[in-house]
Scaffold this motif. Structure first.
Motif, PDB file in Angstrom:
ATOM      1  N   VAL A  63     -25.199  11.057  -2.009  1.00 58.19           N
ATOM      2  CA  VAL A  63     -23.937  10.765  -2.683  1.00 58.19           C
ATOM      3  C   VAL A  63     -23.882   9.265  -3.003  1.00 58.19           C
ATOM      4  CG1 VAL A  63     -21.418  10.880  -2.529  1.00 58.19           C
ATOM      5  CG2 VAL A  63     -22.830  12.622  -1.409  1.00 58.19           C
ATOM      6  N   THR A  64     -23.523   8.934  -4.227  1.00 59.67           N
ATOM      7  CA  THR A  64     -23.458   7.534  -4.649  1.00 59.67           C
ATOM      8  C   THR A  64     -22.023   7.161  -4.981  1.00 59.67           C
ATOM      9  OG1 THR A  64     -24.055   8.272  -6.885  1.00 59.67           O
ATOM     10  CG2 THR A  64     -25.824   7.419  -5.506  1.00 59.67           C
ATOM     11  N   MET A  65     -21.537   6.069  -4.371  1.00 58.48           N
ATOM     12  CA  MET A  65     -20.132   5.670  -4.489  1.00 58.48           C
ATOM     13  C   MET A  65     -20.034   4.167  -4.705  1.00 58.48           C
ATOM     14  SD  MET A  65     -19.008   7.979  -1.204  1.00 58.48           S
ATOM     15  CE  MET A  65     -20.658   7.792  -0.490  1.00 58.48           C
ATOM     16  N   ALA A  66     -18.881   3.722  -5.199  1.00 56.28           N
ATOM     17  CA  ALA A  66     -18.683   2.299  -5.448  1.00 56.28           C
ATOM     18  C   ALA A  66     -17.238   1.898  -5.214  1.00 56.28           C
ATOM     19  CB  ALA A  66     -19.088   1.943  -6.877  1.00 56.28           C
ATOM     20  N   VAL A  67     -17.082   0.668  -4.713  1.00 56.46           N
ATOM     21  CA  VAL A  67     -15.763   0.040  -4.578  1.00 56.46           C
ATOM     22  C   VAL A  67     -15.834  -1.261  -5.385  1.00 56.46           C
ATOM     23  CG1 VAL A  67     -14.023  -0.926  -3.029  1.00 56.46           C
ATOM     24  CG2 VAL A  67     -15.479   0.957  -2.242  1.00 56.46           C
ATOM     25  N   PRO A  68     -15.491  -1.212  -6.668  1.00 54.32           N
ATOM     26  CA  PRO A  68     -15.574  -2.419  -7.495  1.00 54.32           C
ATOM     27  C   PRO A  68     -14.343  -3.288  -7.348  1.00 54.32           C
ATOM     28  CG  PRO A  68     -14.899  -0.577  -8.845  1.00 54.32           C
ATOM     29  CD  PRO A  68     -15.119  -0.028  -7.444  1.00 54.32           C
ATOM     30  N   GLY A  69     -14.481  -4.532  -7.791  1.00 52.20           N
ATOM     31  CA  GLY A  69     -13.344  -5.436  -7.793  1.00 52.20           C
ATOM     32  C   GLY A  69     -12.634  -5.371  -9.125  1.00 52.20           C
TER      33      GLY A  69
ATOM     34  N   ALA B  10     -21.888   1.097 -12.961  1.00 55.09           N
ATOM     35  CA  ALA B  10     -22.316   2.305 -12.252  1.00 55.09           C
ATOM     36  C   ALA B  10     -21.248   3.386 -12.320  1.00 55.09           C
ATOM     37  CB  ALA B  10     -22.633   1.970 -10.793  1.00 55.09           C
ATOM     38  N   VAL B  11     -19.982   2.992 -12.171  1.00 61.11           N
ATOM     39  CA  VAL B  11     -18.888   3.958 -12.269  1.00 61.11           C
ATOM     40  C   VAL B  11     -18.745   4.474 -13.693  1.00 61.11           C
ATOM     41  CG1 VAL B  11     -16.389   4.263 -12.064  1.00 61.11           C
ATOM     42  CG2 VAL B  11     -17.630   2.986 -10.305  1.00 61.11           C
ATOM     43  N   ARG B  12     -18.802   3.549 -14.654  1.00 64.53           N
ATOM     44  CA  ARG B  12     -18.632   3.925 -16.063  1.00 64.53           C
ATOM     45  C   ARG B  12     -19.732   4.872 -16.525  1.00 64.53           C
ATOM     46  NH1 ARG B  12     -18.656  -0.779 -17.818  1.00 64.53           N
ATOM     47  NH2 ARG B  12     -20.783  -0.921 -18.602  1.00 64.53           N
ATOM     48  N   GLU B  13     -20.962   4.655 -16.059  1.00 66.15           N
ATOM     49  CA  GLU B  13     -22.099   5.463 -16.488  1.00 66.15           C
ATOM     50  C   GLU B  13     -22.280   6.727 -15.653  1.00 66.15           C
ATOM     51  OE1 GLU B  13     -25.275   2.690 -16.185  1.00 66.15           O
ATOM     52  OE2 GLU B  13     -24.449   1.352 -17.741  1.00 66.15           O
ATOM     53  N   GLY B  14     -21.381   6.949 -14.715  1.00 63.11           N
ATOM     54  CA  GLY B  14     -21.459   8.160 -13.902  1.00 63.11           C
ATOM     55  C   GLY B  14     -22.486   8.104 -12.795  1.00 63.11           C
ATOM     56  N   LYS B  15     -22.974   6.903 -12.464  1.00 57.42           N
ATOM     57  CA  LYS B  15     -23.959   6.772 -11.394  1.00 57.42           C
ATOM     58  C   LYS B  15     -23.311   6.625 -10.024  1.00 57.42           C
ATOM     59  CE  LYS B  15     -27.559   4.660 -14.273  1.00 57.42           C
ATOM     60  NZ  LYS B  15     -28.403   3.453 -14.475  1.00 57.42           N
TER      61      LYS B  15
END
Length: 378
Positions: free
Chosen positions: A258-264, A277-282
């Protein structure tokens, strides 16, 4: 002799060498070491010059390696040993990334914990070295939440997000695992010596690099595949467009984790890579430990939900919740009006209104009813 052969081969070939997986799929490590030492050649394989050069002094290299390991309190484990995580075998089935591939031949461990047990429920938290205060707080809080839920936090002990993730887990009195790009006996970065010692006491400091090996760029990239493989998912907290933590995310993606992100903020350059990564669905956007557990397929989610306090609204019977939704602060509404709008019986509405009045959530106003206070907070 397999354990010794694996150790010897790890001193000849750079860990993560993309030639090793196919070679070891056909030949035992001992057979490869024999060929490296000048024995009968391996059919169809041209021995790299760098390997043969190092083999001339292999016995001395093994002796030095074991001596350093003993002095630093390190232990060597490899496939088949107690504590070896089977999940690392998944690395044998993915394509090379930035010139690295394959499962490690073995790992050097500093600390007494069982790596396989720690990896049963593990999450990687990685991100920017030059993180913002916001990112540091997010990483610490996220790690603390997951550690409190009995998940092992795994990271790379680097400055910034990595260090914050380890500290967040340790603050909850839970084990955490640091995967290094140098020998497990080397405190890198140097200013994290105290942190690494604390990690070793509570959890593990590990590396596929031999004791004494220094960190170089390619070793950080090969190290990342181990972080990704040891866990069920990876969270990137802030990452610039060229951040090395995105390499870990890519490994996790290839491994089916599972790949997740917490961007600023969207204006933050420190989060440009995480945003992409979020925008590209990664990567899936997450904001808390609960979000992470949900993305991991609900593992531990029931416990998380049980620990979350319910609001007064959640505890009301369905008819009472529906009736409460039909009330207004200023406009008085009759039971018949509420029943017609909510499409439930007037008898159910009257029963619900009596309950809501007792709980001081609704009050009479003339011939109708109005909302007295909210029930959906705290």
């Amino acid at each position: 002799m397999t354990r010794h052969d694996r150790l010897a081969l790890s001193l000849v070939a750079e860990p993560g060498d993309p030639r090793l997986p196919d070679l070891l799929a056909v030949h035992e490590p001992g057979r490869v070491v024999e060929a490296v030492r000048g024995g009968s050649p391996l059919p169809g394989f041209r021995m790299p010059e760098a390997w043969t050069e190092r083999s001339h002094d292999l016995d001395r290299l093994v002796e030095i390696c074991r001596s350093r390991a003993t002095a630093a309190g390190l232990r060597w484990i490899c496939p088949g040993d107690r504590g070896w995580p089977d999940a690392l075998g998944d690395l044998e089935h993915v394509e090379p990334l930035h010139g690295t591939s394959g499962a490690p031949l073995g790992l050097w461990l500093r600390g007494a914990a069982d790596l396989a047990e720690l990896g049963e429920q593990a999450v990687a938290i990685v991100g920017a070295r030059a993180c913002t205060t916001y990112g540091a707080e997010c990483a610490s809080d996220l790690a603390a939440d997951l550690a409190d839920g009995r998940w092992t936090v795994i990271s790379g002990a680097a400055y910034g997000i990595d260090g914050c993730a380890h500290r967040g887990a340790l603050a909850m009195g839970r084990a955490t695992v640091a995967v290094l790009a140098c020998g497990a006996d080397i405190d890198y970065p140097r200013s994290h010596a105290g942190l690494l010692e604390h990690i070793a006491q509570e959890g593990l400091v590990i590396s596929e690099q031999a004791p004494g090996q220094t960190p170089i760029k390619r070793r950080f990239l090969s190290r990342n595949r181990i972080i990704a493989a040891l866990t069920q998912g990876t969270v990137v907290v802030e990452a610039a467009v060229r951040s090395g933590s995105l390499n870990t995310l890519n490994w996790a993606d290839q491994l089916g984790r599972v790949t997740m992100a917490v961007p600023g903020p969207v204006t933050s350059q420190a989060s440009g890579g995480a945003h992409a990564a979020v925008r590209e669905g990664k990567a899936v956007l997450v904001t808390s430990g609960k979000d992470v557990l949900e993305e991991l397929g609900g593992l531990g989610a029931e416990e998380s939900a049980a620990a979350s306090p319910s609001t007064e609204f959640d505890l009301l019977p369905p008819a009472a919740r529906t009736t409460l939704d039909g009330l207004d602060w200023r406009t008085s509404r009759s039971a018949a009006d509420i029943a017609a709008e909510a499409r439930i019986s007037e008898r159910d509405v009257r029963s619900a209104l009596a309950l809501l009045e007792r709980q001081e959530l609704a009050t009479r106003s003339g011939a109708g009813w109005v909302l007295h206070r909210r029930a959906d907070i705290g």
